[in-house]
Scaffold this active site. Structure first.
Site, PDB file in Angstrom:
ATOM      1  N   ASP A   1      60.973  29.414  36.723  1.00 55.39           N
ATOM      2  CA  ASP A   1      62.718  29.219  36.549  1.00 55.39           C
ATOM      3  C   ASP A   1      62.879  28.075  35.951  1.00 55.39           C
ATOM      4  O   ASP A   1      62.141  26.956  35.750  1.00 55.39           O
ATOM      5  CB  ASP A   1      63.150  29.476  37.781  1.00 55.39           C
ATOM      6  CG  ASP A   1      62.440  28.720  38.987  1.00 55.39           C
ATOM      7  OD1 ASP A   1      61.544  27.633  38.705  1.00 55.39           O
ATOM      8  OD2 ASP A   1      62.445  29.037  39.980  1.00 55.39           O
TER       9      ASP A   1
ATOM     10  N   ASN B   1      65.136  30.483  52.484  1.00 55.29           N
ATOM     11  CA  ASN B   1      65.955  31.803  52.869  1.00 55.29           C
ATOM     12  C   ASN B   1      64.924  32.906  52.092  1.00 55.29           C
ATOM     13  O   ASN B   1      65.664  34.185  51.876  1.00 55.29           O
ATOM     14  CB  ASN B   1      67.490  31.807  52.017  1.00 55.29           C
ATOM     15  CG  ASN B   1      67.343  31.446  50.715  1.00 55.29           C
ATOM     16  OD1 ASN B   1      66.057  31.319  50.019  1.00 55.29           O
ATOM     17  ND2 ASN B   1      68.271  31.326  50.173  1.00 55.29           N
TER      18      ASN B   1
ATOM     19  N   HIS C   1      63.694  33.053  49.143  1.00 50.32           N
ATOM     20  CA  HIS C   1      63.522  33.217  47.885  1.00 50.32           C
ATOM     21  C   HIS C   1      62.269  33.010  47.066  1.00 50.32           C
ATOM     22  O   HIS C   1      61.626  32.183  47.489  1.00 50.32           O
ATOM     23  CB  HIS C   1      64.837  32.520  47.115  1.00 50.32           C
ATOM     24  CG  HIS C   1      64.897  30.974  46.914  1.00 50.32           C
ATOM     25  ND1 HIS C   1      65.765  30.114  47.529  1.00 50.32           N
ATOM     26  CD2 HIS C   1      63.873  30.422  46.127  1.00 50.32           C
ATOM     27  CE1 HIS C   1      65.307  28.940  47.112  1.00 50.32           C
ATOM     28  NE2 HIS C   1      64.104  29.247  46.284  1.00 50.32           N
TER      29      HIS C   1
ATOM     30  N   GLU D   1      67.359  34.995  44.924  1.00 47.99           N
ATOM     31  CA  GLU D   1      67.907  34.752  46.141  1.00 47.99           C
ATOM     32  C   GLU D   1      68.005  35.996  46.803  1.00 47.99           C
ATOM     33  O   GLU D   1      68.009  37.080  45.912  1.00 47.99           O
ATOM     34  CB  GLU D   1      69.454  34.051  45.807  1.00 47.99           C
ATOM     35  CG  GLU D   1      69.414  32.668  45.083  1.00 47.99           C
ATOM     36  CD  GLU D   1      68.962  31.396  46.030  1.00 47.99           C
ATOM     37  OE1 GLU D   1      68.298  31.699  47.194  1.00 47.99           O
ATOM     38  OE2 GLU D   1      69.403  30.470  45.815  1.00 47.99           O
TER      39      GLU D   1
HETATM   40  C1  GLP Z   1      63.146  26.130  44.373  1.00 50.01           C
HETATM   41  C2  GLP Z   1      62.123  26.659  43.403  1.00 50.01           C
HETATM   42  C3  GLP Z   1      61.231  27.962  44.028  1.00 50.01           C
HETATM   43  C4  GLP Z   1      60.475  26.973  45.019  1.00 50.01           C
HETATM   44  C5  GLP Z   1      61.559  26.529  46.007  1.00 50.01           C
HETATM   45  C6  GLP Z   1      60.917  25.816  47.283  1.00 50.01           C
HETATM   46  O1  GLP Z   1      64.018  26.721  44.708  1.00 50.01           O
HETATM   47  N1  GLP Z   1      63.031  27.417  42.498  1.00 50.01           N
HETATM   48  O2  GLP Z   1      60.451  27.998  43.013  1.00 50.01           O
HETATM   49  O3  GLP Z   1      59.516  27.757  45.891  1.00 50.01           O
HETATM   50  O4  GLP Z   1      62.343  25.642  45.489  1.00 50.01           O
HETATM   51  O5  GLP Z   1      60.668  24.424  46.966  1.00 50.01           O
HETATM   52  P1  GLP Z   1      59.844  23.490  47.859  1.00 50.01           P
HETATM   53  O6  GLP Z   1      58.520  23.600  47.520  1.00 50.01           O
HETATM   54  O7  GLP Z   1      60.178  22.014  47.149  1.00 50.01           O
HETATM   55  O8  GLP Z   1      59.998  23.796  49.181  1.00 50.01           O
END
Ligand code: GLP
Length: 244
Positions: free
Chosen positions: A67, A136, A138, A143
């Protein structure tokens, strides 16, 4: 789904790096699906270390990231392209031309999404997809929704995701409200999926992903239907899950 319980963040990072490293050693021209966020940083550091020691190399590897924030260019320090360059690609022998991130600077949603889908498809889809998980549930930026997404799409980020990601921005107002993300179906096309999760704030999402109903309200729950999915999670992230 296979669950691998680890002690802590460092243990998780080494185990995830071991799996990625094995993939690349066995298939030097692997197509890797990569993730951003704080979760995979330790695994990338470990892989860089092993690269410097001569244990693994990335000369033939190509990558597709999940993403990118819509509206950011790749040289913006908050962009996921910048993150990938500085946290990983700049430190290994990968050919940057073979690294791909959705083009956040492309304002044409239709074109940005369809061109990314075509690239992933033409690459024969992903051999190993690395995923983090949002609080959540995702994955990528898919989402909670009424239906699972298919190909790359432009999404409005939820307030909880904007809030969670604001810690990485100087000013929370700067967090983009939209992102381009690989769709759930494309993620499911990966031949192997590795989900990394650490910390108590992921405990509910990890529980719902592994033990909850398969529902687009928890996008990660669809991974229960994947035939080769491994979850590497620490005690804190597994604290709401029954002991295995
Ligand atoms: C973002 C990214 C996800 C990632 C998520 C969790 O939203 N788009 O790909 O898995 O954050 O992030 P973190 O690893 O910092 O908790």
């Amino acid at each position: 789904m296979k669950l691998i319980r680890v002690k802590d963040y460092d243990d998780m990072s080494r185990k995830v790096a071991n799996i990625i490293s094995a993939q690349v050693i066995l298939k030097p021209n692997s197509v890797l699906g990569l993730a951003t966020g704080t979760t995979p940083i330790g695994a990338y550091k470990q892989l860089i270390d092993w690269y410097h020691k001569g244990d693994v190399d990335f000369a033939e590897v190509s990558t597709y990231n999940l993403d990118e924030y819509r509206g950011l260019t790749g040289d913006d320090p908050q962009s996921y392209r910048y993150f990938m360059n500085t946290q990983f690609f700049d430190h290994i022998d990968i050919d940057k031309a073979n690294t791909h991130v959705p083009d956040g600077s492309n304002p044409d949603i239709e074109e940005a999404c369809s061109s990314y889908d075509k690239m992933v498809k033409d690459a024969g889809y992903v051999d190993l997809q690395l995923l983090g998980i949002g609080r959540n549930g995702h994955i990528g930026f898919n989402e909670p929704a009424d239906a699972f997404s298919k190909g790359t799409q432009c999404v409005d980020l939820t307030e909880s995701t904007i809030e969670a990601n604001s810690r990485l921005f100087d000013d929370p107002k700067d967090v983009p409200r939209q992102a381009y993300t690989m769709g759930v179906q494309t993620i499911m096309n990966a031949r192997m999926i590795v989900v990394a999760a650490t910390g108590e704030d992921k405990a509910q999402a990890v529980h719902d992903m592994v033990f909850g109903a398969v529902t687009p309200q928890c996008p990660a729950s669809i991974l229960q239907l994947h035939t080769n999915c491994v979850v590497v999670a620490d005690d804190a992230a597994l604290s709401l899950c029954p002991e295995q």
